[in-house]
Write a protein that holds these residues in place. Structure first.
Motif, short mmCIF file in Angstrom:
data_model
loop_
_atom_site.label_atom_id
_atom_site.label_comp_id
_atom_site.label_asym_id
_atom_site.label_seq_id
_atom_site.Cartn_x
_atom_site.Cartn_y
_atom_site.Cartn_z
N MET A 1 0.97 -1.15 -0.38
CA MET A 1 0.08 0.13 -0.13
C MET A 1 0.65 0.94 0.11
O MET A 1 1.92 1.57 0.80
N GLU A 2 0.08 2.45 -0.42
CA GLU A 2 0.95 3.91 -0.89
C GLU A 2 0.29 4.98 0.39
O GLU A 2 -0.66 3.64 0.98
N PHE A 3 1.21 5.44 1.08
CA PHE A 3 1.68 5.86 1.96
C PHE A 3 1.69 7.81 1.86
O PHE A 3 2.99 7.70 1.26
N ASP A 4 0.60 8.02 0.94
CA ASP A 4 0.17 9.99 1.31
C ASP A 4 -0.35 10.51 1.67
O ASP A 4 -1.19 10.44 2.50
N VAL A 5 0.60 12.19 1.43
CA VAL A 5 0.03 12.84 2.10
C VAL A 5 -1.78 13.68 2.31
O VAL A 5 -1.73 14.36 2.88
N ARG A 6 -1.56 13.43 0.70
CA ARG A 6 -2.93 13.83 0.93
C ARG A 6 -4.52 13.40 1.24
O ARG A 6 -5.34 12.83 0.79
N PHE A 7 -4.54 12.86 2.93
CA PHE A 7 -5.76 12.92 3.39
C PHE A 7 -5.82 14.02 3.35
O PHE A 7 -5.86 14.80 3.46
N SER A 8 -8.26 13.82 3.60
CA SER A 8 -9.22 14.65 3.31
C SER A 8 -8.57 15.44 4.38
O SER A 8 -9.36 16.73 4.96
N SER A 9 -8.72 14.41 6.16
CA SER A 9 -8.52 16.07 7.57
C SER A 9 -7.59 15.70 8.09
O SER A 9 -7.34 14.70 8.97
N PRO A 10 -6.55 16.69 8.28
CA PRO A 10 -5.26 16.85 8.44
C PRO A 10 -5.59 16.75 10.45
O PRO A 10 -4.17 17.68 10.73
N THR A 11 -5.92 16.36 10.92
CA THR A 11 -6.46 16.32 12.52
C THR A 11 -5.90 15.31 12.64
O THR A 11 -5.19 14.07 12.02
N ARG A 12 -5.61 14.71 14.31
CA ARG A 12 -5.29 13.58 14.94
C ARG A 12 -6.28 12.13 14.15
O ARG A 12 -6.83 12.23 14.24
N ARG A 13 -5.35 11.44 13.65
CA ARG A 13 -5.33 9.97 13.82
C ARG A 13 -5.43 8.89 14.69
O ARG A 13 -4.84 7.65 14.19
N SER A 102 0.57 18.75 9.27
CA SER A 102 0.30 17.28 9.44
C SER A 102 1.27 16.54 8.29
O SER A 102 0.83 17.18 7.35
N GLY A 103 1.82 16.05 8.54
CA GLY A 103 2.60 15.66 6.99
C GLY A 103 4.18 14.30 7.08
O GLY A 103 3.56 13.38 8.19
N LYS A 104 4.53 13.74 6.07
CA LYS A 104 5.07 12.93 6.20
C LYS A 104 6.69 13.08 5.90
O LYS A 104 6.95 13.18 5.20
N PRO A 213 8.33 21.41 7.46
CA PRO A 213 8.49 21.94 5.98
C PRO A 213 7.33 22.54 5.12
O PRO A 213 6.00 22.43 5.72
N ALA A 214 7.56 23.13 3.92
CA ALA A 214 6.12 23.59 3.71
C ALA A 214 5.22 22.35 2.73
O ALA A 214 4.06 22.69 2.69
N THR A 215 6.16 20.72 2.65
CA THR A 215 5.16 20.22 2.20
C THR A 215 4.43 19.93 3.52
O THR A 215 2.88 18.63 2.92
N PHE A 216 3.93 20.36 4.51
CA PHE A 216 3.02 19.71 5.56
C PHE A 216 2.11 20.31 5.44
O PHE A 216 1.79 21.67 4.71
N VAL A 217 0.89 19.71 5.46
CA VAL A 217 -1.05 20.41 5.45
C VAL A 217 -1.05 20.83 6.42
O VAL A 217 -0.94 20.92 7.96
N VAL A 218 -2.08 22.72 6.79
CA VAL A 218 -1.85 23.02 7.66
C VAL A 218 -3.37 22.37 8.17
O VAL A 218 -4.78 22.52 7.10
N GLY A 219 -3.58 22.47 9.62
CA GLY A 219 -5.08 21.83 9.85
C GLY A 219 -4.89 22.47 10.75
O GLY A 219 -5.56 23.78 10.67
#
Length: 602
Positions: A1-13, A102-104, A213-219
């Motif tokens: 499986m792939e591990f992709d940063v584009r999750f719909s809600s960057p809140t806690r998992r 949030s990011g990887k 970093p800039a690749t992280f998503v603001v939640g």
């Protein structure tokens, strides 16, 4: 499986993750504070991910982590990093919750990541004027004037709040939360800004640090403070990092066509506002918006609103907090009218989609001349009706601890009569409250609001040194009034302020037996234990509190105690000195002998 940063809600998992125990690894170490177990107690199953958090939440495999050494066989981490909150301002202005990212990242075995949690900014302190004693009113406690002060900035990097008594005092900025590798910060989330009162220049301190970093998503902003959560993935799971400028493919709309990328697709780079709330004020609507997504290449330049479902849009001035929260007031509206409103951002490249539609009614002039007095465990509030009583069917007093930004600790009361202009409500001793009186329509909806007033601190109750005057009779389960020292007795009373606290005391020498909370119908019932050393004889059980008007209320019942400490009876005359008393006894004894002998001679 792939591990992709584009999750719909960057809140806690945290939801759905296995809850295990504090972990360590044979080839990896998660540093933990306040945990006694060794760091090698747990080895994750081969080829499976594991989770960690700096908090004490039991939804993670490890809790209270302070650092992480990547174990062999693991190549990726999904991070959820939360910064500290800013402090509250001295007035009604809100503080700012800490930003989250949030990011990887790709990681290597043996790397040690060290966690630093930002500290929350301090709340500003409101100045208080001197309080002079009022003759005949024991509820007014004299006090010296106390100057206000801005909140202190939280570590790391939060700035102190500033201000003055005219413009108010700002809260301190929250500190940054950081993750370091080889003493270099590689992940950072900026702390929340301190709350700022309505001044010419913002008084709230800036949050510390910067987002990277800039690749992280603001939640969304999180209200529970600084925190780092993560999930560590085995090398079998590929790590997919998004481009430096995250984009969401979108075909665009006539009002927001977006920009065309090299693949010929349209991208909507800045999202529609999240409308948090709209609140009616006199002749207008106050609102608060949050940004849903923001591209640094397409910054927000303003806010527009529509009252006719998007047919026309008008610009409105807003206060911008860290390119995240936008607050403002739509003015020039009809008082007492209901409006449906939605918002959109103007940006460098155009306009965004519209927010959801919220409905609110503008206020009319509210109640006047609000006065509040803090007594023992309660606050009494009175006011004058608004200038125009049209549509007014009642009143509601609402309040909360001064500077509070949530509903926790909120209090309220309503008059016993529909159009009464006073009421009382229980309050926490030592707390200062901000209060406002709302006028209500027949459906209980708010028509108008008074200005906010501040009252406090609320006094603590005290036990009178002598038996107080009774306002009524206290009921006990001993109908005959005979009780036994050291045993329990159930007492009850009526007509107290709902939600308030009643003190339970036994006299003559006062001994506090406990307290009881008054139910919604104004009654209480409590079981107390009488002291074992209570002297035998007549005593009084007393329940003291406040009535529905905030005035003192005392109920008393007389009881006769047995089984306690005996008391020598008083004869009613003074004892003679020892020598005199002995001589009198000898004389009396001699007299008896004489009488006896005379009877024998006869």
């Amino acid at each position: 499986m792939e591990f992709d940063v584009r999750f719909s809600s960057p809140t806690r998992r945290a939801a759905g993750l296995l809850a295990v125990t504090t972990i360590g690894l044979s080839t990896a170490v998660l540093s933990v504070t306040g945990v006694a177990s060794a760091a090698t107690d747990f080895v994750p199953p081969a080829g499976e991910s594991f989770t960690f958090t700096t908090s004490d939440s039991d939804s993670y495999d490890v809790v209270n982590a302070t650092s992480l050494i990547v174990p062999a066989g693991y190549c990726g981490i999904e991070w959820d990093v939360n910064a500290a909150m800013g402090g509250a301002a001295s007035g009604p202005a809100a503080n700012t919750e800490g930003r989250s990212l949030s990011g990887k990242t790709v990681v290597e075995a043996g790397q040690e990541y060290v966690f630093t949690l930002g500290e929350a900014g301090g709340d500003a302190k409101r100045g208080t004027p001197a309080v002079e004693a009022v003759a005949g009113d024991p509820t007014v406690v004299p006090a010296d004037a106390v100057p206000g002060a801005g909140g202190l900035g939280g570590a790391v990097g939060g700035k102190d709040g500033v201000g003055d008594e005219v413009n108010g005092w700002g809260g301190g900025g929250g500190g940054a939360t950081t993750i370091s590798l080889d003493d270099e910060v590689v992940i950072s989330v900026k702390g929340g800004a301190g709350g700022s009162d309505d001044a010419a220049h913002p008084t709230g301190g800036a949050g510390g640090g910067a987002d990277l970093p800039a690749t992280f998503v603001v939640g969304g902003r999180i209200a529970d403070g600084a925190r780092i959560d993560g999930e560590v993935f085995p090398c079998e799971v590929p790590v997919v990092i998004t481009p430096e400028t995250p984009v969401v493919p979108d075909p665009g709309t006539p009002s927001n066509p977006g920009t065309e990328n090299p693949d010929g697709e349209y991208e909507q780079v800045t999202g529609a506002p999240n409308a948090n709330w709209v609140l009616g004020v006199e002749g207008g609507l106050e609102f608060q918006l949050w940004i849903s997504s923001l591209d640094s290449e397409d910054p927000v330049t303003g806010v527009e609103y529509t009252l006719d479902a998007g047919k026309t849009w008008k610009g409105v001035a807003t206060e911008n907090l860290d390119d995240f929260q936008y607050s403002g007031t739509i003015t020039g509206l009809e008082s007492g009218a209901t409006y449906s409103v939605s918002f959109r951002f103007t940006t460098k490249n155009g306009v965004t989609e519209a927010s959801e539609t919220l409905t609110a009614r503008t206020a009319v002039p509210g109640p006047l001349d609000v006065k509040a007095v803090a007594g023992p465990g309660a606050i009494k509030v009175s006011w004058a009706p608004p200038a125009n009583l049209e549509g007014v069917a009642g009143y509601l007093v609402v309040g909360g601890p001064e500077g509070s930004q949530s509903s926790e600790g909120s209090i309220e009361c309503q008059p016993t009569a529909d159009l009464g202009t006073s009421c009382a409500m229980p309050a926490v001793p030592g707390t200062t409250y901000s209060l406002s009186v709302h006028s209500l329509d027949a459906e209980g909806e708010t028509l108008g609001r008074s200005e906010w007033v501040t009252v406090g601190p609320v006094l603590a109750s005290s036990v009178a040194s002598s038996l107080p005057k009774a306002d009524g009779t206290l009921t006990s389960n001993d109908a005959d009034g005979k009780v036994v020292a050291g045993e329990q007795i159930t007492i009850s009373g009526t007509d107290f302020l709902p939600g308030s606290t009643v003190d339970l005391v036994v006299y003559s020498t006062p001994v506090k037996l406990g307290t009881a909370t008054v139910l919604a119908d104004g009654t209480f019932s409590a079981t107390v234990t009488l002291p074992k050393d209570l002297t035998n004889g007549v005593h009084h059980l007393v329940a003291s509190g406040v009535d529905v008007n905030g005035n003192p209320r005392v109920l008393v019942v007389e009881v006769t105690v047995s089984g306690g400490t005996a008391v020598l009876a008083m004869t009613g005359f003074s004892a003679l000195p020892v020598a005199g008393a002995g001589a009198l006894a000898l004389i009396a004894g001699g007299g008896l002998l004489v009488v006896s002998r005379r009877r024998q001679a006869a």
